[in-house]
Scaffold this motif. Structure first.
Motif, PDB file in Angstrom:
ATOM      1  N   VAL A   1      53.115  34.963  42.560  1.00  0.00           N
ATOM      2  CA  VAL A   1      52.992  34.061  43.484  1.00  0.00           C
ATOM      3  C   VAL A   1      53.904  32.818  43.389  1.00  0.00           C
ATOM      4  CG1 VAL A   1      51.232  32.372  45.028  1.00  0.00           C
ATOM      5  CG2 VAL A   1      50.445  35.031  44.169  1.00  0.00           C
TER       6      VAL A   1
ATOM      7  N   VAL B   1      42.993  36.768  38.394  1.00  0.00           N
ATOM      8  CA  VAL B   1      43.858  36.241  38.898  1.00  0.00           C
ATOM      9  C   VAL B   1      44.167  34.819  37.467  1.00  0.00           C
ATOM     10  CG1 VAL B   1      44.111  34.529  40.361  1.00  0.00           C
ATOM     11  CG2 VAL B   1      43.408  35.909  41.144  1.00  0.00           C
TER      12      VAL B   1
ATOM     13  N   PHE C   1      41.770  42.178  43.863  1.00  0.00           N
ATOM     14  CA  PHE C   1      41.624  42.024  42.456  1.00  0.00           C
ATOM     15  C   PHE C   1      41.225  41.921  40.588  1.00  0.00           C
ATOM     16  CE2 PHE C   1      45.250  40.378  45.438  1.00  0.00           C
ATOM     17  CZ  PHE C   1      46.508  40.988  44.400  1.00  0.00           C
TER      18      PHE C   1
ATOM     19  N   VAL D   1      50.608  41.673  41.097  1.00  0.00           N
ATOM     20  CA  VAL D   1      51.152  40.174  41.944  1.00  0.00           C
ATOM     21  C   VAL D   1      51.679  38.553  41.865  1.00  0.00           C
ATOM     22  CG1 VAL D   1      50.639  39.653  43.859  1.00  0.00           C
ATOM     23  CG2 VAL D   1      49.662  41.874  43.449  1.00  0.00           C
TER      24      VAL D   1
ATOM     25  N   ALA E   1      46.920  39.259  39.806  1.00  0.00           N
ATOM     26  CA  ALA E   1      47.856  38.343  40.598  1.00  0.00           C
ATOM     27  C   ALA E   1      48.259  36.844  39.836  1.00  0.00           C
ATOM     28  CB  ALA E   1      47.179  37.769  41.729  1.00  0.00           C
TER      29      ALA E   1
ATOM     30  N   LEU F   1      46.917  34.960  48.964  1.00  0.00           N
ATOM     31  CA  LEU F   1      46.191  36.580  48.819  1.00  0.00           C
ATOM     32  C   LEU F   1      45.118  37.295  49.336  1.00  0.00           C
ATOM     33  CD1 LEU F   1      45.794  36.269  44.725  1.00  0.00           C
ATOM     34  CD2 LEU F   1      47.605  37.112  45.496  1.00  0.00           C
TER      35      LEU F   1
ATOM     36  N   ARG G   1      45.009  44.963  38.326  1.00  0.00           N
ATOM     37  CA  ARG G   1      45.203  43.905  39.203  1.00  0.00           C
ATOM     38  C   ARG G   1      45.174  42.715  38.974  1.00  0.00           C
ATOM     39  NH1 ARG G   1      46.185  48.055  43.869  1.00  0.00           N
ATOM     40  NH2 ARG G   1      45.678  45.783  45.253  1.00  0.00           N
TER      41      ARG G   1
END
Length: 341
Positions: A184, A221, A218, A182, A158, A209, A156
């Motif tokens: 951003v 990152v 997550f 994900v 970001a 987040l 996972r």
């Protein structure tokens, strides 16, 4: 070996001292063309890519750690055609289409430049010179971020700054690895980030987040924006043992002895806090460009898993370079800016 058509002098955009791009870049019509050294490849530059490091170096922001000799031809990312090779070069021939992050030596603003063979790669089949020039620095950096973050299937991830140069490559590469991604970025770039393969999107101005996904949500990152706030926010959403991978510093601007010492202290402290299996890891990324790494990126491009989004192309002229660098400095670019002749 040489093509025989290479002149002894060339037109080149030259930096004469540190300062703003409007003040320190000039056009030279008599810049020398040097024969390649034993391990070098001479390239006729057809396109150049723009990265924030270009204007940062021109302004002298990093002169403390990477001083520049003058005169200097700026722009590290370049693509073109081989016109001569050194006596020890084995993998390239005159006429080959190539690209590179010509680390430390630049030369994208010239007509002809010598590139170490170890930095060079053949351009992916079917790409224009502009597309090829958009790849080297940013895509190599993104790939290193994924490797250092141990991104793989079901990870996972970001990506902060998902619409930018490094960020848009990182989203695609993470998706290709089978990760849940994900992105951003600003709301205006939502469609673009989703088109890259992001599973979810967050407007960085509207929410964060933590509010959307909660704690321990997550594994990784990837920060392409910088600032202390990114690190503080990421710690709230990373699971035990999670990885915060960043290409940026807490502070932008000129590196001074004081800021360099503060940066080193901050990095050391954060990395020490990451000791232990359950601790969150702080992983700064500093690219060491190489032809081998670039070839790995190019395989992803040729497989259709990664593409370079060229937001805008400028003419490879003095005015074009000035305009492109100023647009990069504004910090709102989606994908990449390039110059081509």
């Amino acid at each position: 070996m040489t093509s025989g058509a290479v002149p002894h002098q060339q037109r080149a955009i030259v930096q004469t001292h540190y300062g703003s791009v409007r003040d320190v870049l000039t056009l030279s019509a008599t810049f020398p063309v040097r024969a390649p050294g034993a391990g070098e490849v001479q390239v006729h530059v057809r396109a150049a890519g723009v990265n924030p490091i270009d204007w940062q170096m021109i302004e002298g922001n990093r002169r403390l750690i990477t001083p520049r000799g003058f005169p200097f031809t700026p722009l590290f990312d370049l693509a073109g055609v081989v016109t001569a090779v050194g006596t020890q070069v084995t993998d390239f021939r005159v006429g080959d289409r190539v690209h590179a992050d010509n680390a430390s030596d630049g030369g994208g603003g010239s007509e002809y430049v010598n590139v170490r063979e170890t930095l060079l790669a053949h351009s992916p089949a079917g790409l224009s010179f502009a597309q090829s020039a958009a790849i080297p620095l940013a895509a190599q950096t993104a790939l290193v971020c994924l490797e250092r973050g141990q991104v793989e299937s079901a990870t996972r991830v970001a990506v902060i700054g998902a619409s930018g140069g490094v960020g848009h490559f990182a989203v695609q590469m993470a998706r290709a690895a089978g990760a849940f991604v994900v992105g951003v970025a600003s709301a205006r770039n939502e469609d673009f980030v989703r088109s890259l393969g992001a599973d979810e999107f967050i407007d960085r101005h509207d929410t964060d987040l933590m509010s959307r996904f909660g704690a321990n949500s997550f594994d990784v990152v990837i920060d392409c924006v910088g600032g202390r706030a990114q690190w503080m926010r990421a710690r709230r959403v990373l699971c035990p043992g999670g990885r915060f991978v960043t290409i940026a510093r807490d502070e932008d601007g000129v590196i001074t002895p004081v800021s360099a010492a503060r940066l080193l202290s901050t990095i050391t402290f954060r990395r020490l806090r990451g000791v232990g299996k359950q601790a969150i890891k702080y992983i700064p990324v500093f690219l060491e460009a190489s032809g081998i790494l670039l070839q790995r990126v190019d395989r992803l491009v040729e497989q259709g898993q990664v593409h370079a989004h060229v937001a805008r192309s400028f003419p490879l002229t003095l005015a074009g370079i000035q305009a492109a660098l100023e647009e990069s400095r504004a910090g709102r670019t989606v994908g990449k800016l390039v110059l081509e002749r």
